[in-house]
Design a protein around this motif. Sequence first.
Motif, PDB file in Angstrom:
ATOM      1  N   LEU A 355      -6.806  -0.256  14.827  1.00  0.00           N
ATOM      2  CA  LEU A 355      -7.795  -0.818  13.922  1.00  0.00           C
ATOM      3  C   LEU A 355      -7.351  -2.022  13.373  1.00  0.00           C
ATOM      4  O   LEU A 355      -7.844  -2.833  12.375  1.00  0.00           O
ATOM      5  CB  LEU A 355      -7.751   0.038  12.653  1.00  0.00           C
ATOM      6  CG  LEU A 355      -8.327   1.516  12.929  1.00  0.00           C
ATOM      7  CD1 LEU A 355      -8.125   2.532  11.604  1.00  0.00           C
ATOM      8  CD2 LEU A 355      -9.924   1.609  13.092  1.00  0.00           C
ATOM      9  N   LYS A 356      -6.209  -2.716  14.000  1.00  0.00           N
ATOM     10  CA  LYS A 356      -5.694  -4.041  13.545  1.00  0.00           C
ATOM     11  C   LYS A 356      -5.534  -4.105  12.027  1.00  0.00           C
ATOM     12  O   LYS A 356      -5.704  -4.983  11.477  1.00  0.00           O
ATOM     13  CB  LYS A 356      -6.561  -5.240  13.884  1.00  0.00           C
ATOM     14  CG  LYS A 356      -6.844  -5.264  15.513  1.00  0.00           C
ATOM     15  CD  LYS A 356      -7.311  -6.410  15.883  1.00  0.00           C
ATOM     16  CE  LYS A 356      -7.389  -6.673  17.579  1.00  0.00           C
ATOM     17  NZ  LYS A 356      -8.071  -5.402  18.111  1.00  0.00           N
ATOM     18  N   ALA A 357      -4.963  -2.894  11.519  1.00  0.00           N
ATOM     19  CA  ALA A 357      -4.622  -3.091  10.054  1.00  0.00           C
ATOM     20  C   ALA A 357      -3.540  -3.920   9.767  1.00  0.00           C
ATOM     21  O   ALA A 357      -2.578  -3.869  10.602  1.00  0.00           O
ATOM     22  CB  ALA A 357      -4.527  -1.615   9.331  1.00  0.00           C
ATOM     23  N   THR A 358      -3.375  -4.311   8.401  1.00  0.00           N
ATOM     24  CA  THR A 358      -2.379  -4.811   7.813  1.00  0.00           C
ATOM     25  C   THR A 358      -1.257  -3.866   7.243  1.00  0.00           C
ATOM     26  O   THR A 358      -2.035  -3.236   6.403  1.00  0.00           O
ATOM     27  CB  THR A 358      -2.648  -5.970   6.991  1.00  0.00           C
ATOM     28  OG1 THR A 358      -3.291  -6.950   7.372  1.00  0.00           O
ATOM     29  CG2 THR A 358      -1.416  -6.619   6.198  1.00  0.00           C
ATOM     30  N   VAL A 359      -0.093  -3.638   7.609  1.00  0.00           N
ATOM     31  CA  VAL A 359       0.520  -2.514   7.185  1.00  0.00           C
ATOM     32  C   VAL A 359       2.033  -2.827   6.448  1.00  0.00           C
ATOM     33  O   VAL A 359       2.642  -3.533   7.009  1.00  0.00           O
ATOM     34  CB  VAL A 359       1.095  -1.734   8.263  1.00  0.00           C
ATOM     35  CG1 VAL A 359       1.706  -0.452   7.859  1.00  0.00           C
ATOM     36  CG2 VAL A 359      -0.389  -1.194   8.953  1.00  0.00           C
ATOM     37  N   THR A 360       1.923  -2.580   5.068  1.00  0.00           N
ATOM     38  CA  THR A 360       3.290  -2.795   4.427  1.00  0.00           C
ATOM     39  C   THR A 360       3.964  -1.518   4.626  1.00  0.00           C
ATOM     40  O   THR A 360       3.551  -0.429   4.208  1.00  0.00           O
ATOM     41  CB  THR A 360       2.731  -3.064   2.788  1.00  0.00           C
ATOM     42  OG1 THR A 360       2.321  -2.193   2.150  1.00  0.00           O
ATOM     43  CG2 THR A 360       2.515  -4.262   2.707  1.00  0.00           C
ATOM     44  N   GLY A 361       5.137  -1.633   5.320  1.00  0.00           N
ATOM     45  CA  GLY A 361       5.865  -0.430   5.753  1.00  0.00           C
ATOM     46  C   GLY A 361       6.985  -0.129   4.515  1.00  0.00           C
ATOM     47  O   GLY A 361       7.248  -0.697   3.557  1.00  0.00           O
ATOM     48  N   ALA A 385       8.782   0.286  -1.482  1.00  0.00           N
ATOM     49  CA  ALA A 385       8.057  -1.144  -1.402  1.00  0.00           C
ATOM     50  C   ALA A 385       6.910  -0.945  -0.521  1.00  0.00           C
ATOM     51  O   ALA A 385       5.935  -1.927  -0.586  1.00  0.00           O
ATOM     52  CB  ALA A 385       9.034  -2.068  -0.865  1.00  0.00           C
ATOM     53  N   GLY A 386       6.808   0.196   0.427  1.00  0.00           N
ATOM     54  CA  GLY A 386       5.526   0.284   1.126  1.00  0.00           C
ATOM     55  C   GLY A 386       4.209   0.245   0.304  1.00  0.00           C
ATOM     56  O   GLY A 386       3.313  -0.489   0.695  1.00  0.00           O
ATOM     57  N   ILE A 387       4.442   1.065  -0.747  1.00  0.00           N
ATOM     58  CA  ILE A 387       3.320   1.339  -1.619  1.00  0.00           C
ATOM     59  C   ILE A 387       3.233  -0.210  -2.652  1.00  0.00           C
ATOM     60  O   ILE A 387       1.820  -0.656  -2.609  1.00  0.00           O
ATOM     61  CB  ILE A 387       3.512   2.746  -2.553  1.00  0.00           C
ATOM     62  CG1 ILE A 387       3.642   3.802  -1.560  1.00  0.00           C
ATOM     63  CG2 ILE A 387       2.649   2.572  -3.663  1.00  0.00           C
ATOM     64  CD1 ILE A 387       3.816   4.859  -2.418  1.00  0.00           C
ATOM     65  N   THR A 388       4.269  -0.513  -3.170  1.00  0.00           N
ATOM     66  CA  THR A 388       3.738  -1.612  -4.059  1.00  0.00           C
ATOM     67  C   THR A 388       3.654  -2.926  -3.296  1.00  0.00           C
ATOM     68  O   THR A 388       2.862  -3.753  -3.875  1.00  0.00           O
ATOM     69  CB  THR A 388       5.349  -1.697  -4.856  1.00  0.00           C
ATOM     70  OG1 THR A 388       6.433  -1.299  -3.909  1.00  0.00           O
ATOM     71  CG2 THR A 388       5.145  -0.701  -6.069  1.00  0.00           C
ATOM     72  N   VAL A 409       4.321   5.592   3.731  1.00  0.00           N
ATOM     73  CA  VAL A 409       5.663   5.697   3.156  1.00  0.00           C
ATOM     74  C   VAL A 409       5.826   7.424   3.606  1.00  0.00           C
ATOM     75  O   VAL A 409       4.812   8.013   3.845  1.00  0.00           O
ATOM     76  CB  VAL A 409       5.506   5.879   1.512  1.00  0.00           C
ATOM     77  CG1 VAL A 409       4.313   6.647   1.107  1.00  0.00           C
ATOM     78  CG2 VAL A 409       6.552   6.012   0.925  1.00  0.00           C
ATOM     79  N   GLY A 410       7.062   7.692   4.010  1.00  0.00           N
ATOM     80  CA  GLY A 410       7.292   8.961   4.452  1.00  0.00           C
ATOM     81  C   GLY A 410       7.410   9.902   3.274  1.00  0.00           C
ATOM     82  O   GLY A 410       7.302   9.503   2.073  1.00  0.00           O
TER      83      GLY A 410
END
Lengths: 581, 194
Positions: A355-361, A385-388, A409-410
């Motif tokens: 989906l070529k998403a931008t992902v904050t990990g 920090a993945g969420i924020t 986030v796990g």
Amino acid sequence: MSNKVLLSGNEAAARGAWEAGVKVATAYPGTPSTEILENLVKYDEVYAEWSTNEKVALEVALGAAIAGARSMTSMKHVGLNVAADPMFTSAYTGINAGFVIVTCDDPGMHSSQNEQDNRRYAKFAKLPLVEPSDSQESKDYLKEAFNISEMFDTPVLFRMTTRISHSKTMVELGERKEVGIKDYVKNFRKFVTLPANAKARHYVVEERLKKLKEFSSTSPLNRIEEGDRSLGIVTSGISYQYAKEVFPHATFLKLGMAFPFPEDLFKKFASMVQRVIVIEENEPFLEEEIKTLGYTEVEGKKYIPFCDELSPEVVRKGVLNEELPHPEPIKSVMRPPVFCAGCPHTGVFYNLWRLKATVTGDIGCYTLGALAPYESIDTTICMGAGITNAFGFQLARGKEFSKKVFGVVGDSTFLHSGITGLIDIVYNKGITKIIILDNRITAMTGHQDHPGTGKTAKGEVTKAVNFKDIVKACGIEKVYEVDPHELRATREVLKEVMELDEPAVIISRRACALLPEERKKQAERPKRKVNVDICKGEKCLGCVKLGCPAISIKNGKASISDLLCVGCDLCIQVCPFKAIS
Amino acid sequence: MDKVFNVIISGVGGQGILTASELLSKVAMASGLDTKKSEVHGMSQRGGSVVSHVRFGRKVYSPLVEMGTCDLILSFEKSEALRWIHYLKVEGAKVIINDLELIPTTVSIGLDTYPRDIVKSIEEKVRAEVLLIPATDIANRTGDARTANTVLLGAMSNYLPFEPIVWEKVITESFKKHTIEANLMAFRFGREFK
Ligand SMILES: Cc1ncc(C[n+]2csc(CCOP(=O)(O)OP(=O)(O)O)c2C)c(N)n1
């Protein structure tokens, strides 16, 4: 020698805590510290818990110490950042029964996101610092740390590093000494840090540091090893072992309690030797202490690098500018860590890549989604920090851009420090999309239970947090649950969520493929096979893009290793030619 | 033994490298030597390369082997032997390699190539004795393919200063009861391989 056993530093530290009569032990997992609590769990006399995060761990153990039980908390170096708030103030309150904070630093960053040197925390928080340099010292010094704690009414920072924690060396065991529970007496001026009380306590802290400074010059933890006086080496921790290899004949000042710095002992040492070199990993912590005493000619970081861990060859090269003769290196193949065969994270990252998403990990096994073939993670900072970060992306780039941004986030990480971030998004009217990768365990650090698994550290059954309920209670109305191994269904949900003008959470639930129950299921499933007559091999690479370690290209065609295949059907789902069965 | 003996055991996460180095350490200890071993857990277990250093002698300081001093490399996978070659001493070292190639994903997706002629390229660069062992084939003769690691330990034991009886005692104490016989057999098969 026959009465000795081979223990890792972590096993030895756990044994030391047990021998010291510890009653309460808390921790949040984190390499290289995890095995300390895992080993304490085995002792019936010790209450041992996995805490929700490091701040919680430190506070629980501190509470127990104030109430009269010898207590210990352990964590990795970055964990101490999370726990720093209560740690700083615990220096002011002091303790009642002994309290030791164990930090396991990771020079070389074998499994960490930074290389911070937590010896600096000792000085910053004004706590005594104890540092072992092998497993025997890990055990013995931990016991001494409890004595120092009670003698001076202070928490003690006990600092280990990866090569101490994970090296095994020989240890002579001792027995447990029960110390009982100390009386608890309410003490408003000491334990309630209202400004007026804390102000008075700060004077106590400064007085205590002076006494500790005198003590550290006489403590057996700090010693001079006499040798050739033309060279004097100041060192501590694992650096001592490397320095001994390279300079077996030098005179050593070996520090097991490096803060407060043993000024008098150092002066004696300096008067004995012609030249002083400080050999220490990462920060010039000892060197700075020495230079502030006015010994400006002392050398250290002039030779020893700031970055990466030390080793005998790095010390030799740094100080002597020499290398032992050795063969030329030969290039081998790149073999970075990868998702295991059958990993639930594979399904999510395969789709995010498509989906070529931008992902904050975030931090966990799933951080590997940043590597090839997915390369789908844009940021990884710290736990939570993945969420924020995802919300920050929305604020900077607007709602339209934000629609293809996902914060991942796990499960353990969500409970550790994700919930506050999620509430922030709802409260501040964000539309951020979050995926909780619930693989039912803390996988990265080797399968520790957490509040969502329904089991305690001791293996007892307990209440399990319900992720959906928590997410809803935070105010998220759109909550989805998917099985990440149903690739198409998962992708449909991701696409649907991308269109929403409100925040949403997808709970992706499937157990880690390495969990024992999963392994049993895998053993019953057939291994997947490629029909080479149909497979288009190198021209297609459809299955290879899954990033499954069982799949490789052999003689131009896809091939699935019987050894690694766990019989999941991800490859069957992605093969456009139905060549896998 | 005044000189410290240095061993590096390498392979891929999940192959049992840490168990093997644990056995070697126990044998060294049971033989009365100061013993240290070092390895890193965590990230590297996930299919990445794994290495364990084992050192033993009268007195050992560093748990890490210094570059240029390694007496013996035991590799559970072919390309993983290459990775540590520069740790060998320049004369008289041994390299024992399991004849097994595990192709990493980096190769499948075309980011890298798997090295060819591994034994030859070591022999060209290093004056060391290289031994390639079909450990899985040999292990199959015990009826349990999972004893391949013990075959490799058996082969390595020929080059270490320990009595076979100490090895067999440690093997007997370390494995689950129903696998002890197969492992002892694997160890002896490995020892025959010189
Ligand atoms: C503050 C902090 N504590 C601990 C760690 C060590 N650590 C890295 S990932 C992780 C947990 C990962 O668990 P989870 O979120 O469930 O993801 P999984 O690995 O199971 O995919 C931990 C504890 C860390 N990096 N930072």
